[in-house]
Design an enzyme around this catalytic site. Sequence first.
Site, PDB file in Angstrom:
ATOM      1  N   GLY A 208      -4.494 -10.051  -0.743  1.00  0.00           N
ATOM      2  CA  GLY A 208      -3.018  -9.263  -0.607  1.00  0.00           C
ATOM      3  C   GLY A 208      -2.817  -8.342   0.872  1.00  0.00           C
ATOM      4  O   GLY A 208      -3.324  -8.645   1.675  1.00  0.00           O
ATOM      5  N   ASN A 209      -1.868  -7.540   0.635  1.00  0.00           N
ATOM      6  CA  ASN A 209      -1.759  -6.828   1.863  1.00  0.00           C
ATOM      7  C   ASN A 209      -1.243  -5.456   1.594  1.00  0.00           C
ATOM      8  O   ASN A 209      -1.138  -5.290   0.482  1.00  0.00           O
ATOM      9  CB  ASN A 209      -0.664  -7.482   2.789  1.00  0.00           C
ATOM     10  N   ASN A 210      -1.053  -4.591   2.365  1.00  0.00           N
ATOM     11  CA  ASN A 210      -0.873  -3.135   2.453  1.00  0.00           C
ATOM     12  C   ASN A 210       0.673  -2.576   2.190  1.00  0.00           C
ATOM     13  O   ASN A 210       0.869  -1.491   2.121  1.00  0.00           O
ATOM     14  CB  ASN A 210      -1.189  -2.417   3.517  1.00  0.00           C
ATOM     15  N   SER A 211       1.459  -3.655   1.841  1.00  0.00           N
ATOM     16  CA  SER A 211       2.992  -3.312   1.683  1.00  0.00           C
ATOM     17  C   SER A 211       3.371  -2.495   0.352  1.00  0.00           C
ATOM     18  O   SER A 211       2.334  -2.687  -0.542  1.00  0.00           O
ATOM     19  CB  SER A 211       3.587  -4.648   1.505  1.00  0.00           C
ATOM     20  N   ALA A 276       6.516  -8.558   2.137  1.00  0.00           N
ATOM     21  CA  ALA A 276       5.527  -9.095   3.145  1.00  0.00           C
ATOM     22  C   ALA A 276       4.637 -10.099   2.296  1.00  0.00           C
ATOM     23  O   ALA A 276       3.654 -10.031   1.604  1.00  0.00           O
ATOM     24  CB  ALA A 276       4.496  -7.821   3.428  1.00  0.00           C
TER      25      ALA A 276
END
Length: 400
Positions: A208-211, A276
């Site tokens: 995943g990512n930090n969005s 994102a």
Amino acid sequence: MLSGKRILLGVTGSIAAYKAAVLVRLLVKAGADVKVIMTPSAKEFITPLTLSTLSKNPVESDFVKDQSGVWSNHVELGLWADVLMIAPASANTVAKMANGFCDNLLSAVYLSARCPVFFAPAMDLDMLQHQSTQTNINRLVSFGNHLINPEYGELASGLTGTGRMAEPEEIVIQLKSFFSTNLRLKGKKALVTAGPTYEAIDPVRFIGNNSTGKMGFAIAEELARQGAEVNLISGPTHLSLSVPNVTITKITSADDMHREALKHFPASDIAVLSAAVADFKPLTKADQKIKKSTAGLTIELIQNPDIAADLGKMKREDQFIVGFALETENEQAHAEKKIKAKNFDLIVLNSLNDKGAGFGHDTNRITLIDKKLNATKFSLKNKKEVAIDIVNAISEHIHA
Ligand code: C5P
């Protein structure tokens, strides 16, 4: 936008009542005329003296003023106001409003007010999630009251969850937006992508990512405030929406977002692609949880579909696409390349080199670049205010 506006602030018994002082201060600073009504239990949390000093008006609380026998006229107060803002709105007050109870000055003013009513609930997460409270909140929204969603974070109880009153700055922005709305996008349909995507490795793990999705949600809400009908396709976030006219589709992976975006795009006039999206996904998803092994683990990744590029290829003359570029170097050059490569009409550039901009922050500093490569730089602002700038730019371009 708030200059000369008459705002009647109802403060109820919640620990968030302390934020009412900041709210009054911000409203007065913005030029509004503020009067405060407190419920009896609100006075346990903050003194009337604080709020009367900041608002420069006496605080009303009882039907009859102390000793004097003079009546506090709830009908007059309700008619005086351009807006009644109840912040914080406790579970008890929300329940009373939803059911027409009238046992204190504030509930009487609520029933007699003819102006728009906003309410900003504040309570512990379990109280908020309780079906009784949810039913009451939904009823109030169905009556046409404006909900200012509570936020996610640490609560007075020590628990973490959704229930904190929206910050005073956020409440002021919602009021400003309410008074400035000119419905320039009425009749338009908009598609917005927001948040991260999760790419499954096995049943419990993902890439995943930090969005946080904050920018995309703020844009979806602002498009709706300006009259558009919005389809928001969002990856996993803690956020919820506080305006009508936004339909949300929650997805997990880039493939899900791709499918939904392609489905909604043909009927959309505007697409804002702020998600994102993960560029890569694991080639295969393990059926069972991958076991720990000393030999290490290699995961083969393959490319995800580029949603923006695919929509750019499908785009008709009458459609307008806004893309995002989060860059770390040669920002402007990369953004200009991207606007052409993906066939965007407008690109929102934010640089990770800017303090307070991009992922995880409540603020953002953007540059807008259009197809003719005209660049407009904006200062560091709250994401809700950035959303107003972006949506105003969209309006101006499509009405040019
Ligand atoms: O190529 P890059 O990821 O920098 O482009 C960013 C823009 O493209 C954003 O608007 C983002 O939402 C969109 N995008 C997309 N699908 C992808 C990758 C990016 O829609 N797979």
